[in-house]
Write a protein that holds these residues in place. Structure first.
Motif, PDB file in Angstrom:
ATOM      1  N   LYS A   1      91.653  94.667  41.265  1.00  0.00           N
ATOM      2  CA  LYS A   1      92.499  95.252  42.307  1.00  0.00           C
ATOM      3  C   LYS A   1      93.554  94.262  42.774  1.00  0.00           C
ATOM      4  CE  LYS A   1      90.984  97.717  45.644  1.00  0.00           C
ATOM      5  NZ  LYS A   1      90.228  98.235  46.803  1.00  0.00           N
ATOM      6  N   LEU A   2      93.161  93.003  42.965  1.00  0.00           N
ATOM      7  CA  LEU A   2      94.124  91.980  43.358  1.00  0.00           C
ATOM      8  C   LEU A   2      95.203  91.789  42.293  1.00  0.00           C
ATOM      9  CD1 LEU A   2      91.841  89.246  44.915  1.00  0.00           C
ATOM     10  CD2 LEU A   2      93.649  90.505  46.072  1.00  0.00           C
ATOM     11  N   ALA A   3      94.779  91.731  41.049  1.00  0.00           N
ATOM     12  CA  ALA A   3      95.736  91.544  39.956  1.00  0.00           C
ATOM     13  C   ALA A   3      96.717  92.707  39.889  1.00  0.00           C
ATOM     14  CB  ALA A   3      94.985  91.402  38.629  1.00  0.00           C
ATOM     15  N   GLN A   4      96.206  93.912  40.103  1.00  0.00           N
ATOM     16  CA  GLN A   4      97.081  95.079  40.078  1.00  0.00           C
ATOM     17  C   GLN A   4      98.070  95.046  41.243  1.00  0.00           C
ATOM     18  OE1 GLN A   4      95.054  98.882  40.343  1.00  0.00           O
ATOM     19  NE2 GLN A   4      96.359  99.672  38.715  1.00  0.00           N
ATOM     20  N   ALA A   5      97.599  94.623  42.415  1.00  0.00           N
ATOM     21  CA  ALA A   5      98.482  94.550  43.579  1.00  0.00           C
ATOM     22  C   ALA A   5      99.548  93.469  43.400  1.00  0.00           C
ATOM     23  CB  ALA A   5      97.668  94.284  44.836  1.00  0.00           C
ATOM     24  N   LEU A   6      99.178  92.360  42.769  1.00  0.00           N
ATOM     25  CA  LEU A   6     100.117  91.260  42.554  1.00  0.00           C
ATOM     26  C   LEU A   6     100.917  91.411  41.263  1.00  0.00           C
ATOM     27  CD1 LEU A   6      97.788  88.308  43.576  1.00  0.00           C
ATOM     28  CD2 LEU A   6      99.629  89.335  44.930  1.00  0.00           C
ATOM     29  N   GLU A   7     100.583  92.437  40.492  1.00  0.00           N
ATOM     30  CA  GLU A   7     101.245  92.721  39.213  1.00  0.00           C
ATOM     31  C   GLU A   7     101.152  91.548  38.251  1.00  0.00           C
ATOM     32  OE1 GLU A   7     105.180  94.093  40.141  1.00  0.00           O
ATOM     33  OE2 GLU A   7     104.420  95.932  41.074  1.00  0.00           O
ATOM     34  N   VAL A   8      99.936  91.006  38.111  1.00  0.00           N
ATOM     35  CA  VAL A   8      99.667  89.938  37.150  1.00  0.00           C
ATOM     36  C   VAL A   8      98.438  90.340  36.335  1.00  0.00           C
ATOM     37  CG1 VAL A   8     100.627  88.134  38.621  1.00  0.00           C
ATOM     38  CG2 VAL A   8      98.204  88.649  38.757  1.00  0.00           C
ATOM     39  N   GLU A   9      98.170  89.595  35.285  1.00  0.00           N
ATOM     40  CA  GLU A   9      96.979  89.847  34.478  1.00  0.00           C
ATOM     41  C   GLU A   9      95.751  89.328  35.218  1.00  0.00           C
ATOM     42  OE1 GLU A   9      96.867  91.598  31.730  1.00  0.00           O
ATOM     43  OE2 GLU A   9      99.029  91.885  31.746  1.00  0.00           O
ATOM     44  N   PRO A  10      94.604  90.030  35.144  1.00  0.00           N
ATOM     45  CA  PRO A  10      93.417  89.618  35.915  1.00  0.00           C
ATOM     46  C   PRO A  10      92.957  88.191  35.640  1.00  0.00           C
ATOM     47  CG  PRO A  10      93.097  91.815  35.028  1.00  0.00           C
ATOM     48  CD  PRO A  10      94.379  91.286  34.446  1.00  0.00           C
ATOM     49  N   TRP A  11      93.044  87.736  34.407  1.00  0.00           N
ATOM     50  CA  TRP A  11      92.518  86.409  34.096  1.00  0.00           C
ATOM     51  C   TRP A  11      93.376  85.289  34.693  1.00  0.00           C
ATOM     52  CZ3 TRP A  11      94.350  89.705  30.295  1.00  0.00           C
ATOM     53  CH2 TRP A  11      95.570  89.355  29.740  1.00  0.00           C
ATOM     54  N   THR A  12      94.602  85.587  35.112  1.00  0.00           N
ATOM     55  CA  THR A  12      95.417  84.548  35.723  1.00  0.00           C
ATOM     56  C   THR A  12      94.968  84.230  37.148  1.00  0.00           C
ATOM     57  OG1 THR A  12      97.043  86.148  36.542  1.00  0.00           O
ATOM     58  CG2 THR A  12      97.426  85.184  34.352  1.00  0.00           C
ATOM     59  N   LEU A  13      94.128  85.085  37.735  1.00  0.00           N
ATOM     60  CA  LEU A  13      93.615  84.844  39.092  1.00  0.00           C
ATOM     61  C   LEU A  13      92.372  83.950  39.085  1.00  0.00           C
ATOM     62  CD1 LEU A  13      93.957  88.403  40.609  1.00  0.00           C
ATOM     63  CD2 LEU A  13      95.440  86.443  40.973  1.00  0.00           C
ATOM     64  N   LEU A  14      91.788  83.761  37.925  1.00  0.00           N
ATOM     65  CA  LEU A  14      90.578  82.956  37.843  1.00  0.00           C
ATOM     66  C   LEU A  14      90.933  81.485  37.816  1.00  0.00           C
ATOM     67  CD1 LEU A  14      88.676  85.084  35.192  1.00  0.00           C
ATOM     68  CD2 LEU A  14      88.443  85.164  37.666  1.00  0.00           C
ATOM     69  N   VAL A  15      90.289  80.745  38.640  1.00  0.00           N
ATOM     70  CA  VAL A  15      90.537  79.305  38.732  1.00  0.00           C
ATOM     71  C   VAL A  15      89.567  78.600  37.789  1.00  0.00           C
ATOM     72  CG1 VAL A  15      90.510  77.300  40.256  1.00  0.00           C
ATOM     73  CG2 VAL A  15      91.233  79.541  41.122  1.00  0.00           C
ATOM     74  N   PRO A  16      90.072  77.769  36.882  1.00  0.00           N
ATOM     75  CA  PRO A  16      89.153  77.075  35.970  1.00  0.00           C
ATOM     76  C   PRO A  16      88.265  76.093  36.729  1.00  0.00           C
ATOM     77  CG  PRO A  16      91.393  76.281  35.684  1.00  0.00           C
ATOM     78  CD  PRO A  16      91.450  77.441  36.631  1.00  0.00           C
ATOM     79  N   VAL A  17      87.021  76.050  36.360  1.00  0.00           N
ATOM     80  CA  VAL A  17      86.068  75.129  36.993  1.00  0.00           C
ATOM     81  C   VAL A  17      86.050  73.850  36.188  1.00  0.00           C
ATOM     82  CG1 VAL A  17      83.664  74.796  37.656  1.00  0.00           C
ATOM     83  CG2 VAL A  17      84.709  77.067  37.818  1.00  0.00           C
ATOM     84  N   THR A  18      86.296  72.743  36.855  1.00  0.00           N
ATOM     85  CA  THR A  18      86.279  71.444  36.174  1.00  0.00           C
ATOM     86  C   THR A  18      85.109  70.622  36.696  1.00  0.00           C
ATOM     87  OG1 THR A  18      87.745  70.495  37.834  1.00  0.00           O
ATOM     88  CG2 THR A  18      88.782  71.435  35.868  1.00  0.00           C
ATOM     89  N   GLY A  19      84.452  69.881  35.811  1.00  0.00           N
ATOM     90  CA  GLY A  19      83.336  69.028  36.207  1.00  0.00           C
ATOM     91  C   GLY A  19      83.837  67.767  36.892  1.00  0.00           C
TER      92      GLY A  19
END
Length: 95
Positions: A76-94
């Protein structure tokens, strides 16, 4: 087999429900329900194919349900922001 009294009680409750839905307040309530809750369950059930939980146990099912809800909200956020869903995911770094 159900007793006659139980059947008439059920029929009476169905009539009460139908009349309450037919009122102006009932129509407003149903319209609000279809606008808020039903699309979420429809999306999860039909688009995500969540027809049953694959895990057993209350804690595991709760976790699986929350993951599906998070996925729905990210989409829903990705659709509202008109971006692809995976671009909203923040990569987890150790660290």
């Amino acid at each position: 087999m159900r007793a006659i009294g139980e059947i008439t009680s059920i029929i009476g409750r169905v009539g009460e429900t139908q009349s309450s839905i037919a009122s102006a307040a009932g129509k407003h309530m149903i319209a609000a329900r279809f606008a808020t809750v039903e699309p979420v369950f429809g999306n999860l059930r039909h688009n995500k194919r969540l027809t049953r939980f694959t895990l057993r146990g209350r804690a595991k099912v709760d976790g699986q349900w929350k993951r599906y809800c998070i996925m729905h909200n990210i989409e829903k956020l990705a659709q509202a922001l008109e971006v692809e869903p995976w671009t909203l995911l923040v990569p987890v770094t150790g660290q």
